[in-house]
Design a protein around this motif. Structure first.
Motif, PDB file in Angstrom:
ATOM      1  N   ALA A  24       0.828  -1.205   0.000  1.00 29.43           N
ATOM      2  CA  ALA A  24       0.000   0.000   0.000  1.00 29.43           C
ATOM      3  C   ALA A  24       0.862   1.255   0.000  1.00 29.43           C
ATOM      4  CB  ALA A  24      -0.938  -0.008   1.203  1.00 29.43           C
ATOM      5  N   CYS A  25       1.960   1.254   0.773  1.00 27.83           N
ATOM      6  CA  CYS A  25       2.874   2.405   0.776  1.00 27.83           C
ATOM      7  C   CYS A  25       3.502   2.597  -0.601  1.00 27.83           C
ATOM      8  CB  CYS A  25       3.974   2.200   1.824  1.00 27.83           C
ATOM      9  SG  CYS A  25       3.445   2.351   3.546  1.00 27.83           S
ATOM     10  N   ASP A  26       3.939   1.504  -1.213  1.00 27.73           N
ATOM     11  CA  ASP A  26       4.594   1.604  -2.509  1.00 27.73           C
ATOM     12  C   ASP A  26       3.635   2.133  -3.569  1.00 27.73           C
ATOM     13  OD1 ASP A  26       6.760   1.417  -4.186  1.00 27.73           O
ATOM     14  OD2 ASP A  26       6.554  -0.736  -4.555  1.00 27.73           O
ATOM     15  N   LEU A  27       2.406   1.631  -3.565  1.00 27.46           N
ATOM     16  CA  LEU A  27       1.432   2.101  -4.548  1.00 27.46           C
ATOM     17  C   LEU A  27       1.052   3.552  -4.296  1.00 27.46           C
ATOM     18  CD1 LEU A  27      -0.897  -1.021  -4.818  1.00 27.46           C
ATOM     19  CD2 LEU A  27       0.881  -0.301  -6.414  1.00 27.46           C
ATOM     20  N   ALA A  28       0.941   3.937  -3.032  1.00 27.82           N
ATOM     21  CA  ALA A  28       0.558   5.316  -2.714  1.00 27.82           C
ATOM     22  C   ALA A  28       1.586   6.305  -3.231  1.00 27.82           C
ATOM     23  CB  ALA A  28       0.375   5.466  -1.202  1.00 27.82           C
ATOM     24  N   ARG A  29       2.870   5.987  -3.089  1.00 28.29           N
ATOM     25  CA  ARG A  29       3.886   6.933  -3.555  1.00 28.29           C
ATOM     26  C   ARG A  29       3.966   6.965  -5.082  1.00 28.29           C
ATOM     27  NH1 ARG A  29       9.951   4.486  -2.673  1.00 28.29           N
ATOM     28  NH2 ARG A  29       9.604   2.439  -3.611  1.00 28.29           N
ATOM     29  N   ASP A  61      14.018   1.386   3.905  1.00 25.18           N
ATOM     30  CA  ASP A  61      14.627   2.708   3.743  1.00 25.18           C
ATOM     31  C   ASP A  61      14.104   3.383   2.472  1.00 25.18           C
ATOM     32  OD1 ASP A  61      16.746   4.726   4.480  1.00 25.18           O
ATOM     33  OD2 ASP A  61      17.457   4.156   2.497  1.00 25.18           O
ATOM     34  N   ASP A  62      13.993   2.617   1.394  1.00 27.09           N
ATOM     35  CA  ASP A  62      13.475   3.175   0.149  1.00 27.09           C
ATOM     36  C   ASP A  62      12.022   3.614   0.301  1.00 27.09           C
ATOM     37  OD1 ASP A  62      13.622   3.730  -2.751  1.00 27.09           O
ATOM     38  OD2 ASP A  62      12.156   2.114  -2.874  1.00 27.09           O
ATOM     39  N   LEU A  63      11.261   2.903   1.114  1.00 25.40           N
ATOM     40  CA  LEU A  63       9.855   3.259   1.328  1.00 25.40           C
ATOM     41  C   LEU A  63       9.690   4.450   2.261  1.00 25.40           C
ATOM     42  CD1 LEU A  63       8.204  -0.271   1.653  1.00 25.40           C
ATOM     43  CD2 LEU A  63       8.134   1.277  -0.313  1.00 25.40           C
ATOM     44  N   GLY A  64      10.790   4.946   2.813  1.00 26.52           N
ATOM     45  CA  GLY A  64      10.724   6.154   3.626  1.00 26.52           C
ATOM     46  C   GLY A  64      10.613   5.942   5.113  1.00 26.52           C
ATOM     47  N   ILE A 119       4.793   1.338  12.073  1.00 27.79           N
ATOM     48  CA  ILE A 119       5.635   2.260  11.299  1.00 27.79           C
ATOM     49  C   ILE A 119       5.132   2.355   9.858  1.00 27.79           C
ATOM     50  CG2 ILE A 119       7.948   2.506  10.303  1.00 27.79           C
ATOM     51  CD1 ILE A 119       9.033   1.407  12.999  1.00 27.79           C
ATOM     52  N   LEU A 120       4.803   1.208   9.266  1.00 28.26           N
ATOM     53  CA  LEU A 120       4.313   1.227   7.892  1.00 28.26           C
ATOM     54  C   LEU A 120       2.953   1.895   7.781  1.00 28.26           C
ATOM     55  CD1 LEU A 120       5.448  -2.332   6.723  1.00 28.26           C
ATOM     56  CD2 LEU A 120       6.273  -0.140   5.827  1.00 28.26           C
ATOM     57  N   LEU A 121       2.092   1.695   8.774  1.00 32.53           N
ATOM     58  CA  LEU A 121       0.789   2.353   8.739  1.00 32.53           C
ATOM     59  C   LEU A 121       0.943   3.863   8.854  1.00 32.53           C
ATOM     60  CD1 LEU A 121      -2.259   2.394   8.657  1.00 32.53           C
ATOM     61  CD2 LEU A 121      -2.299   1.843  11.103  1.00 32.53           C
ATOM     62  N   ALA A 122       1.841   4.312   9.727  1.00 30.03           N
ATOM     63  CA  ALA A 122       2.074   5.753   9.852  1.00 30.03           C
ATOM     64  C   ALA A 122       2.581   6.323   8.525  1.00 30.03           C
ATOM     65  CB  ALA A 122       3.082   6.027  10.967  1.00 30.03           C
ATOM     66  N   LEU A 124       2.001   5.045   5.514  1.00 29.63           N
ATOM     67  CA  LEU A 124       0.875   5.006   4.579  1.00 29.63           C
ATOM     68  C   LEU A 124      -0.040   6.209   4.780  1.00 29.63           C
ATOM     69  CD1 LEU A 124      -0.812   3.586   2.417  1.00 29.63           C
ATOM     70  CD2 LEU A 124      -1.842   2.201   4.239  1.00 29.63           C
ATOM     71  N   ARG A 125      -0.294   6.567   6.019  1.00 23.80           N
ATOM     72  CA  ARG A 125      -1.152   7.727   6.285  1.00 23.80           C
ATOM     73  C   ARG A 125      -0.481   9.019   5.843  1.00 23.80           C
ATOM     74  NH1 ARG A 125      -3.298   5.327  12.131  1.00 23.80           N
ATOM     75  NH2 ARG A 125      -5.115   4.216  11.250  1.00 23.80           N
ATOM     76  N   GLU A 126       0.853   9.103   5.991  1.00 26.17           N
ATOM     77  CA  GLU A 126       1.568  10.273   5.466  1.00 26.17           C
ATOM     78  C   GLU A 126       1.362  10.413   3.963  1.00 26.17           C
ATOM     79  OE1 GLU A 126       5.676   9.862   6.315  1.00 26.17           O
ATOM     80  OE2 GLU A 126       5.511  10.379   8.442  1.00 26.17           O
ATOM     81  N   LEU A 127       1.271   9.280   3.285  1.00 26.94           N
ATOM     82  CA  LEU A 127       1.124   9.263   1.836  1.00 26.94           C
ATOM     83  C   LEU A 127      -0.335   9.401   1.386  1.00 26.94           C
ATOM     84  CD1 LEU A 127       3.675   6.383   1.146  1.00 26.94           C
ATOM     85  CD2 LEU A 127       3.961   8.772   0.468  1.00 26.94           C
ATOM     86  N   GLY A 128      -1.224   9.533   2.355  1.00 23.74           N
ATOM     87  CA  GLY A 128      -2.629   9.748   2.026  1.00 23.74           C
ATOM     88  C   GLY A 128      -3.489   8.506   2.021  1.00 23.74           C
ATOM     89  N   GLY A 129      -2.950   7.368   2.427  1.00 23.27           N
ATOM     90  CA  GLY A 129      -3.720   6.134   2.470  1.00 23.27           C
ATOM     91  C   GLY A 129      -4.107   5.751   3.880  1.00 23.27           C
TER      92      GLY A 129
END
Length: 474
Positions: A24-29, A61-64, A119-122, A124-129
């Motif tokens: 979800a993070c990767d798709l959001a970015r 790291d690449d996912l932020g 951490i990943l959910l936070a 994802l929310r930064e990215l709007g998901g």
């Protein structure tokens, strides 16, 4: 948006474990519309997948989220063997190597799975998901243009669906995809997160006790006050109640039952290794435990799962947003299923004591040489290899690669290059000769592997075209 009361999205992700959250993070970015649903009312609460291998640290790291992982995790403690309440000596659980320019992470990093998910959910929310909890998949149907999923909250129409819903995957079963595997160990296991009173047990070591009834280990979890308890049962079934966990600790260690002040989470399982017969059915993909189930002994399951989605995310993005040929999605199974099979074998051998947790467990050597997206070689590398890190002025190469783009890297060569804006999603970068690469041109995929390599740009345009990257438009 909604059409005739049916929600529409680009990708429906079923399951909000580390695998689903990373995708979800990767798709959001990448700007790909995605819906992430989770049957449970909240994120998984336990520490189960606690080991993050060096390659997965590079992915995170690449996912932020590299800084957050560094802040909330820590290196694995040195193992301490006990017998009859006495310390017998230390030994290292994992291979530890000094970081290098090419490999910045030299050892596994421990962090409880619940923290990784937070951490990943936070992020994802930064990215709007976000995650839609309390939402179960109850059925699905496919046609040439998409997938219609029946959720407990209503129907959803998606271009693609990704099953990240674990070893008992509802999606995989609905598709009728079998898993082939074996029981790694017939003895059941118990795993729990516990707190230990005061100084009853130090947090400097990973404590291990072997008994006639089976082993028990207590590993301090960095960034928390908890220990992860793992125990084998040669006879009988684990009692996962708080009372059962306390009695187990008292029976197999020098601690008293009352020293276990809290049992925060517990579960039981039988170590198993299994691989889905295929990772794709039409417009539905299997990822993570839905596609492969590992023994936890090698610390491979969560890592392989996250790397599945790292491989799939950029391909979905190119097809949905950039006009790449849909055949690109065939390469997900072609690349990842052989990797999963190899890692399953490694996990099983480690569990059975047939192989140590060496360099292979760190997953830095995983690659796609000879694969459908690997073409050419230059310097000391071949297409399909992991792209090494290294210095680049006041930055690192990983800083150059970070993000959803491709990078054309020229190392120690004055070969003519396309303009930096030659194609949307492609960046061009030069560095001096560097031994980790040798000299030549290297096309770094968004997931950090070399897709193409050569001495000049001959053949590059033809490689990029099916990926939706057109150098002629520059």
């Amino acid at each position: 948006m909604e059409l005739n009361n049916v929600k529409e999205t680009g990708v429906l992700i079923v399951g909000a474990g580390p695998c689903g959250l990373a995708l979800a993070c990767d798709l959001a970015r990448r700007g790909v519309p995605a819906l992430l649903v989770e049957q449970a009312p909240a994120l998984f609460p336990g520490s189960r997948g606690k080991g993050i291998q060096p390659r997965t640290r590079e992915v995170l790291d690449d996912l932020g989220v590299g800084d957050a992982v560094r802040e909330h995790g820590g290196p694995a403690p040195v193992g301490m063997a006990w017998q009859s309440g006495e310390r017998m000596g230390e030994h290292r659980m994992f291979r530890v190597a000094a970081p290098t320019d090419a490999e910045p992470y030299g050892e596994p990093w421990l962090m409880p799975q619940w923290r990784t998910q937070e951490i990943l959910l936070a992020r994802l929310r930064e990215l709007g998901g976000d995650v839609v909890f309390d939402t179960a998949l109850t059925g699905l149907a496919q046609d040439p243009d998409g997938v219609t999923a029946q959720l407990s909250t209503g129907p959803v129409r998606a271009s693609y669906l990704v099953a990240a819903d674990g070893g008992r995957s509802t999606v995989r079963r609905a598709l009728g995809i079998a898993m082939t595997g074996e029981t790694v160990d017939p003895a059941p296991m118990l795993v729990a997160d516990v707190r230990i009173a005061g100084d009853a047990l130090d947090r400097l070591n990973w404590h291990m006790m072997n008994t006639d009834a089976g082993f028990i280990t207590l590993c301090p979890l960095p960034g928390t006050a908890d220990f992860q308890l793992a125990a084998q049962f040669k006879e009988g079934e684990p009692d996962t109640s708080a009372e059962g966990v306390r009695a187990l600790v008292a029976a197999r260690t020098h601690l008293e039952a009352a020293d276990v002040t809290e049992v925060r989470w517990s579960s039981d399982f039988r170590p198993r290794a299994a691989l889905a017969d295929r990772f794709r059915e039409g417009r539905v993909f299997l990822a993570g435990d839905a596609a492969h189930v590992h023994s936890p002994a090698g610390g491979q399951g969560l890592n392989t799962s996250v790397q599945d989605t790292y491989n799939l995310g950029w391909k979905l993005g190119r097809v949905l947003n950039h006009g790449a040929a849909p055949a690109l999605l065939d390469t997900y199974e072609q690349e990842r299923r052989p990797v999963a099979a190899e890692v399953l074998g490694l996990s099983t051998r480690i569990h059975r004591g047939e192989q140590e947790r060496g360099a292979a467990a760190q997953q830095l050597g995983i690659g796609y040489r000879g694969g459908p997206l690997s073409s050419g070689r230059a310097g000391v590398l071949e297409a399909g290899d992991r792209a090494p890190d290294g210095p680049s002025g006041d930055r690192r190469l990983f800083d150059v690669y970070r993000g959803p783009h491709f990078t054309l890297l020229a190392v120690g060569t004055d070969a003519e290059l396309p303009e930096s804006a030659a194609a949307e999603g492609l960046r061009v970068h030069r560095v001096d000769a560097y031994e980790a690469y040798g000299e030549g041109l290297f096309l770094v995929r968004p997931d950090g592997y070399l897709g193409w390599a050569g001495e000049d740009v001959s053949g590059l345009a033809g490689y990029l075209a099916p990926l939706g990257l057109d150098l002629k438009r520059g």
